[in-house]
Design an enzyme around this catalytic site. Structure first.
Site, PDB file in Angstrom:
ATOM      1  N   GLU A 105       9.414  11.911  -2.547  1.00 14.34           N
ATOM      2  CA  GLU A 105       9.684  13.619  -3.143  1.00 14.34           C
ATOM      3  C   GLU A 105       8.398  14.401  -2.958  1.00 14.34           C
ATOM      4  O   GLU A 105       8.715  15.533  -2.790  1.00 14.34           O
ATOM      5  CB  GLU A 105       9.830  13.333  -4.496  1.00 14.34           C
ATOM      6  CG  GLU A 105      11.157  12.471  -4.785  1.00 14.34           C
ATOM      7  CD  GLU A 105      11.371  12.293  -6.544  1.00 14.34           C
ATOM      8  OE1 GLU A 105      10.641  11.454  -7.032  1.00 14.34           O
ATOM      9  OE2 GLU A 105      12.238  12.630  -7.155  1.00 14.34           O
ATOM     10  N   GLU A 125      14.141   4.033  -6.842  1.00 13.55           N
ATOM     11  CA  GLU A 125      14.226   4.175  -8.093  1.00 13.55           C
ATOM     12  C   GLU A 125      15.170   3.479  -8.868  1.00 13.55           C
ATOM     13  O   GLU A 125      15.108   2.957 -10.045  1.00 13.55           O
ATOM     14  CB  GLU A 125      14.215   5.782  -8.577  1.00 13.55           C
ATOM     15  CG  GLU A 125      12.911   6.380  -8.282  1.00 13.55           C
ATOM     16  CD  GLU A 125      12.993   7.135  -7.009  1.00 13.55           C
ATOM     17  OE1 GLU A 125      13.578   6.834  -6.142  1.00 13.55           O
ATOM     18  OE2 GLU A 125      12.012   7.955  -6.778  1.00 13.55           O
TER      19      GLU A 125
HETATM   20  N1  3HC Z   1       3.186   1.569  -9.144  1.00 19.86           N
HETATM   21  C1  3HC Z   1       2.274   0.571  -9.565  1.00 19.86           C
HETATM   22  N2  3HC Z   1       1.866  -0.410  -8.918  1.00 19.86           N
HETATM   23  C2  3HC Z   1       2.666  -0.658  -7.711  1.00 19.86           C
HETATM   24  C3  3HC Z   1       3.555   0.091  -7.144  1.00 19.86           C
HETATM   25  C4  3HC Z   1       3.889   1.279  -8.130  1.00 19.86           C
HETATM   26  N3  3HC Z   1       4.950   2.332  -7.510  1.00 19.86           N
HETATM   27  N4  3HC Z   1       4.312  -0.373  -6.084  1.00 19.86           N
HETATM   28  C5  3HC Z   1       3.810  -1.632  -5.885  1.00 19.86           C
HETATM   29  N5  3HC Z   1       2.695  -1.917  -6.830  1.00 19.86           N
HETATM   30  C6  3HC Z   1       1.577  -2.868  -6.850  1.00 19.86           C
HETATM   31  C7  3HC Z   1       2.250  -4.168  -7.123  1.00 19.86           C
HETATM   32  O1  3HC Z   1       2.368  -4.504  -8.408  1.00 19.86           O
HETATM   33  C8  3HC Z   1       1.295  -5.090  -6.468  1.00 19.86           C
HETATM   34  O2  3HC Z   1       0.327  -5.268  -7.550  1.00 19.86           O
HETATM   35  P1  3HC Z   1      -0.431  -6.595  -7.586  1.00 19.86           P
HETATM   36  O3  3HC Z   1      -1.082  -6.714  -6.321  1.00 19.86           O
HETATM   37  O4  3HC Z   1      -1.353  -6.418  -8.803  1.00 19.86           O
HETATM   38  O5  3HC Z   1       0.561  -7.596  -7.761  1.00 19.86           O
HETATM   39  C9  3HC Z   1       0.659  -4.435  -5.306  1.00 19.86           C
HETATM   40  O6  3HC Z   1       1.048  -3.045  -5.679  1.00 19.86           O
HETATM   41  C10 3HC Z   1       1.232  -4.567  -4.266  1.00 19.86           C
HETATM   42  O7  3HC Z   1       2.609  -4.495  -4.092  1.00 19.86           O
HETATM   43  P2  3HC Z   1       3.461  -5.502  -3.333  1.00 19.86           P
HETATM   44  O8  3HC Z   1       3.236  -6.957  -3.599  1.00 19.86           O
HETATM   45  O9  3HC Z   1       4.973  -5.309  -3.664  1.00 19.86           O
HETATM   46  O10 3HC Z   1       3.232  -5.066  -1.907  1.00 19.86           O
HETATM   47  P3  3HC Z   1       4.166  -5.347  -0.625  1.00 19.86           P
HETATM   48  O11 3HC Z   1       2.964  -4.582   0.552  1.00 19.86           O
HETATM   49  O12 3HC Z   1       4.960  -6.302  -0.544  1.00 19.86           O
HETATM   50  O13 3HC Z   1       5.147  -3.852  -0.821  1.00 19.86           O
HETATM   51  C11 3HC Z   1       5.723  -1.698  -1.370  1.00 19.86           C
HETATM   52  C12 3HC Z   1       4.830  -2.517  -1.023  1.00 19.86           C
HETATM   53  C13 3HC Z   1       6.798  -1.614  -0.369  1.00 19.86           C
HETATM   54  C14 3HC Z   1       5.290  -0.430  -1.693  1.00 19.86           C
HETATM   55  C15 3HC Z   1       6.397  -2.390  -2.820  1.00 19.86           C
HETATM   56  O14 3HC Z   1       5.230  -2.344  -3.605  1.00 19.86           O
HETATM   57  C16 3HC Z   1       7.268  -1.515  -3.524  1.00 19.86           C
HETATM   58  O15 3HC Z   1       8.582  -1.426  -3.071  1.00 19.86           O
HETATM   59  N6  3HC Z   1       6.913  -0.773  -4.655  1.00 19.86           N
HETATM   60  C17 3HC Z   1       7.658   0.093  -5.413  1.00 19.86           C
HETATM   61  C18 3HC Z   1       8.403   1.163  -4.771  1.00 19.86           C
HETATM   62  C19 3HC Z   1       8.714   2.090  -5.760  1.00 19.86           C
HETATM   63  O16 3HC Z   1       9.781   1.535  -6.469  1.00 19.86           O
HETATM   64  N7  3HC Z   1       8.696   3.374  -6.078  1.00 19.86           N
HETATM   65  C20 3HC Z   1       9.369   4.009  -6.862  1.00 19.86           C
HETATM   66  C21 3HC Z   1       8.670   4.301  -8.232  1.00 19.86           C
HETATM   67  S1  3HC Z   1       9.556   5.184  -9.467  1.00 19.86           S
HETATM   68  C22 3HC Z   1       9.283   6.961  -8.958  1.00 19.86           C
HETATM   69  O17 3HC Z   1       8.574   7.194  -7.976  1.00 19.86           O
HETATM   70  C23 3HC Z   1       9.808   7.745  -9.838  1.00 19.86           C
HETATM   71  C24 3HC Z   1       9.918   8.965  -9.421  1.00 19.86           C
HETATM   72  O18 3HC Z   1      11.018   9.472  -8.991  1.00 19.86           O
HETATM   73  C25 3HC Z   1       9.676  10.219 -10.569  1.00 19.86           C
END
Ligand code: 3HC
Length: 684
Positions: A105, A125
Site C-alpha cells: 500500500e 492481510e
Molecule cells: N509485523 C511484525 N513482525 C513481523 C512481520 C510484521 N508484518 N512480518 C514478519 N515479522 C517478524 C516475524 O514474526 C519474525 O520474527 P521472529 O524472528 O521474532 O520470529 C521475523 O519478522 C521474520 O519473519 P519470518 O520468520 O516470517 O521471515 P521470512 O523471511 O521467512 O518471511 C516475510 C518474511 C515473507 C515478510 C514473512 O515474515 C511474512 O509473510 N510476514 C507477514 C507479512 C504480512 O502479513 N503483512 C501484512 C501485515 S497486515 C497489514 O499490513 C495491514 C495493512 O493493510 C493496514
C-alpha cells in the site's frame, strides 16, 4: 531506540531509507519517520524527487502485527500513504524482497514503482483475518485491475515482479543496482506533472462485469467456506467498482475495523506468531550450528519415500534413493517423474526444472550407496523389527556425522536409536502424506538426539518449505496421538446411533476439510488392521474383513462411484446395526453437540496430556501440527487455542457430561482440570 528512518541526498533526489529489521514492518516509528522525511523533502527546494527504499532483506513487509490490539499510535498507516501520495514532488518506491500488505500500500501511494526481478508484491492481510486497510482495496484494483486485485487479496498469495509489471503495478523492472537505477528513474520523471496518483486513476473502476464477483466466489468456494475475511476482501474490492475513491476507503476502513474486532482475526494473528515460534527449540542455544547436508539418502521408493525425496530434489539437494528390487525402484521413480510432469502441466514448473530435479536423483539397489549421504531417511513400512534391522545396517554404512532419520508415524525413536552406536545422530522426521505437498514436519526428538541434529532438521525443514514442530517420543507423537481418541469416540458414536455422514458433517461444518470417516476412507481403513478377517472386534475390522478398505477399493465407510464421489452405504449401516445389537448397545438420537464434545473435546484433553508430559514444547506447537497436518481451520486457531476461546471450564463440563460414555480407558488430563479450575488458558 534508534530512528529507523533516515534520508540521504543523491543530486536532487532524496532517498528516504527505512532500516527496521528484520522485515521493515511499518511500526509507529517508521510511520512517523516517513511523514517527517516526506515533509522535509517537500520543504527542501533543492529536492526534485524522492525515492523510498529499505535496507536489509526486504521492502516493507506490512503493518507491524505486534502492534495489533494495542492502543493506536499516530499517524495511522492510511494517513501515511495519503501523505506520500499527496507529496508535491514525485515519489518512487524502490522494491526488493517482499512488498506485502501495508508495504504494498505504501508502494501504491508512491507515484511510481520500480522493483528488482526477484521482488514480490502481495496483500497477505487475509491470512491475518484482515483486508488491506490503508487504501489497498481501492488503489489496488484501480492500478492492477479488479481481477488481479481480487485474487491477490482473497488468496493472500504474492505475485512476482514480472507479473506486477505486466499488470501495471510496477513501472520498471531493474536489472542491476536497485538504488542507482531508482534514483536515475526518479531523475527521468521528476518534471512530469500532474503526478500520477493511484487514487485518482478513475472515479470508480468501470468496464467490470458485476457478475465476476459471484463467479469468482463460485469458482473458489473452498476459500470462502466458514472464513469471513475473503468475503470482506471481495466486498471492498467490489466497492471500488461502485463508488468513488473517498467513499471506497471509508467502506474499507469500516470493514477493516469489523474484521479486526472479530474472533477469526485474533485466531489468525495468534497463529502467525505460533508458526514462527514453532521453529524455536527449547533448551538449545542459538550458537549451535547445523550440520552440512549436501546429499540426502532415502530408503524406500514407495509413496512416502518418493514424496520425501521430491522435497529435497525441488530444493536442489541431490538424493540417493534405495530400494530392494528394480521393479519397486522403477515404479517409485516413475511416479515421482509423473508428479513433476503434472505440476509442469499446471504451469507451476517448467520442463527444464522437471529435468533438473530428476537429474539430481540417483536411484540405487545398493544400500552401500548411502555411505555418501549426510542425512539418511528411512521410509519403509511401520514395523519395529524391520526398522531396527535397517538402522543396524545403516550404522555400519553411514559416514561419521551423518544424520539417521526415521519417517515413522508412531514408533519409538529411542528404541530405533538403541540399535546404533550413535543414538545422538538419530532423529524422527515424520512427513505427512502426500509428503511433497503437506507443509507439516514433526521432528521427533529422541532422548539422546544431539542439539545440532535438531538444529539441522529445523533448518532443513525451512529449506524444503516445511513448517517443523518438535515432538517428544510417544505413540503417534503429537498429531496422530490426538487422532486416537477422536477416532475411538467417532466409532463409538456410530454404535450409539450416529451415522458416518452425521459425524463427518459436524466436522466439516466446524471447518475441517473432512470428517473422521471421510479421512479413514481416504487414508485406508486397513491402516493398522491386524489382517485377520475372522477377528472382528470393531466396525473397522468388520469393514476390512469384507474388503471395504476405503476409496482405493471403491468402498469403505461410504460407497464410491467411479469418480470417487461418496454416498451413504446401506451395507455399512447394516454392519453398524449388527455390531451394536451384538454388543447390546442401545441406539438413541445423537446431537451435533455431543459429537463435538466426544470427538473434539477429547482431542483437546489428549493435547493437554501431550503438553503436561512435555511431548510438545508449547500449546501453540500443537495448534501448528493440527492446522498444517490435518487442516484444522486456521481461523479457529488450532485445537488448543480453540479450547481456550471456548473456555477450558466449558471443555471440562462437556467432558464430564459425556464421562460415562467415553469408555473404560478414558482419563482426564490433570493439566486441563487444573487450568480450567484456575481460569487459565493454554495459549495466552
Ligand atoms: N509485523 C511484525 N513482525 C513481523 C512481520 C510484521 N508484518 N512480518 C514478519 N515479522 C517478524 C516475524 O514474526 C519474525 O520474527 P521472529 O524472528 O521474532 O520470529 C521475523 O519478522 C521474520 O519473519 P519470518 O520468520 O516470517 O521471515 P521470512 O523471511 O521467512 O518471511 C516475510 C518474511 C515473507 C515478510 C514473512 O515474515 C511474512 O509473510 N510476514 C507477514 C507479512 C504480512 O502479513 N503483512 C501484512 C501485515 S497486515 C497489514 O499490513 C495491514 C495493512 O493493510 C493496514
Amino acid at each position: 531506540m534508534t530512528d529507523p528512518i533516515s534520508s540521504e541526498k543523491h543530486g536532487d533526489v532524496q532517498i528516504i531509507w527505512s532500516d527496521n529489521p528484520p522485515v521493515n514492518a511499518l511500526g509507529a516509528a517508521v510511520r512517523q519517520g516517513l511523514v517527517r522525511e516526506i515533509e522535509a523533502a517537500e520543504a527542501d527546494d533543492s529536492v526534485q524527487a524522492v525515492v523510498i527504499a529499505c535496507k536489509g532483506r526486504t521492502f516493507f513487509a506490512g503493518a507491524d502485527i505486534s502492534e495489533f490490539g494495542k492502543p493506536p499510535v499516530m499517524p495511522w498507516l492510511p494517513d501515511v500513504v495519503d501523505r506520500i501520495e499527496n507529496c508535491t514532488k514525485p515519489v518512487v518506491a524502490a522494491i526488493h524482497g517482499t512488498a506485502l500488505g501495508g508495504g504494498c500500500e505504501v508502494a501504491l501511494g508512491c507515484h511510481y514503482r520500480v522493483a528488482v526481478p526477484s521482488a514480490k508484491l502481495g496483500f497477505p492481510e487475509v491470512n491475518l483475518g484482515l483486508l488491506p486497510g490503508a487504501g489497498g482495496t481501492q488503489r489496488g484494483p484501480r492500478v492492477a485491475g479488479v481481477e488481479l486485485a481480487l485474487q491477490m487479496a482473497t488468496t493472500g498469495k504474492p505475485i512476482s515482479a514480472s507479473q506486477a509489471h505486466d499488470a501495471g503495478l510496477v513501472d520498471r523492472i531493474i536489472e542491476g543496482d536497485l538504488i542507482e537505477h531508482a534514483v536515475a528513474y526518479a531523475d527521468e520523471v521528476k518534471d512530469i506533472r500532474p503526478l500520477p496518483k493511484s487514487s485518482e486513476r478513475d472515479d470508480k473502476v468501470t468496464d467490470v462485469d458485476p457478475a465476476i464477483f459471484d463467479e469468482y466466489k463460485k469458482n473458489n468456494a473452498k476459500l470462502f467456506r466458514g472464513d469471513v475475511a475473503p468475503q470482506a476482501n471481495l466486498d471492498t474490492i467490489k466497492a471500488a467498482t461502485e463508488m468513488p475513491f473517498d467513499k471506497g476507503v471509508m467502506f474499507e476502513r469500516q470493514k477493516f475495523m469489523e474484521l479486526m474486532a472479530g474472533q477469526q482475526a485474533r485466531a489468525r494473528q495468534y497463529f502467525f506468531f505460533a508458526e514462527r515460534k514453532a521453529a524455536k527449540i527449547d533448551g538449545v542455544d542459538d550458537s549451535v550450528q547445523p550440520r552440512d547436508i549436501k546429499r540426502v539418502g532415502v530408503i524406500g521408493a514407495g509413496t512416502m519415500g518418493g514424496g520425501i525425496s521430491m522435497n529435497f530434489l525441488s530444493a536442489g539437494i541431490p538424493v540417493t534413493i534405495v530400494e530392494m528390487n528394480q521393479d519397486a525402484l522403477d515404479r517409485g521413480t516413475g511416479i515421482m517423474l509423473k508428479n513433476y510432469q503434472s505440476t509442469a502441466k499446471k504451469g507451476r514448473m517448467t520442463e527444464e526444472q522437471v529435468g533438473q530435479a530428476m537429474g539430481l536423483l540417483k536411484p540405487s539397489l545398493n544400500f552401500d550407496d548411502l555411505s555418501e549421504c549426510d542425512l539418511i531417511i528411512e521410509a519403509v513400512y511401520e514395523n519395529m523389527d524391520v526398522k531396527k534391522e535397517i538402522f543396524t545396517r545403516l550404522d555400519g554404512i553411514a559416514k561419521d556425522g551423518a544424520i539417521l532419520a526415521s519417517n515413522t508415524s508412531y514408533l519409538d525413536i529411542n528404541e530405533i536409536a538403541s540399535v546404533t552406536k550413535r543414538p545422538e545422530d538419530v532423529v524422527g522426521l515424520h512427513f505427512f502424506s502426500p509428503a511433497n505437498i503437506m507443509k507439516l514436519l514433526e521432528v521427533v526428538r529422541g532422548d539422546k538426539t544431539a542439539d545440532d541434529v535438531l538444529v539441522t532438521a529445523m533448518k532443513l525443514a525451512k529449506t524444503i518449505r516445511k513448517v517443523a514442530v518438535v515432538a517428544g517420543v510417544c505413540y503417534g507423537f503429537i498429531g496422530n496421538r490426538m487422532l486416537i481418541p477422536r477416532q475411538l469416540q467417532a466409532e463409538k458414536l456410530l454404535l450409539e446411533g450416529a451415522t458416518p455422514q452425521q459425524v463427518d458433517k459436524v466436522h466439516v461444518e466446524f471447518g475441517m476439510p473432512m470428517g473422521p470417516f471421510q479421512m479413514a476412507d481416504l487414508a485406508g481403513v486397513d491402516i493398522g488392521w491386524h489382517r485377520d478377517p475372522e477377528r472382528i472386534e470393531s466396525i473397522r475390522d468388520a469393514l476390512c474383513a469384507i474388503d471395504r478398505w476405503g476409496q482405493k477399493k471403491g468402498a469403505g465407510f461410504y460407497d464410491y462411484d467411479d469418480n470417487r464421489r461418496p454416498s451413504p452405504s446401506e451395507k455399512v449401516q447394516e454392519i453398524i446395526d449388527d455390531f451394536a445389537a451384538k454388543h447390546g448397545v442401545e441406539k438413541r438420537e445423537i446431537s451435533d453437540q455431543e459429537i463435538i464434545e466426544r470427538t473434539l473435546y477429547t482431542m483437546v484433553n489428549e493435547g493437554a496430556k501431550i503438553l503436561e508430559e512435555g511431548k510438545a514444547q508449547r500449546a501453540s506447537d500443537i495448534d501448528v501440527v493440527w492446522i498444517y497436518g490435518y487442516g484444522w481451520p486456521v481461523y479457529k486457531g488450532g485445537p488448543m487455542y480453540w479450547a481456550d476461546s471456548e473456555g477450558l471450564d466449558t471443555i471440562v463440563e462437556g467432558l464430564k457430561r459425556q464421562e460415562e460414555r467415553l469408555g473404560d480407558d478414558w482419563s482426564y488430563s490433570q493439566l486441563l482440570l487444573d487450568k480450567a479450575e484456575a481460569g487459565e488458558k493454554f495459549t495466552r
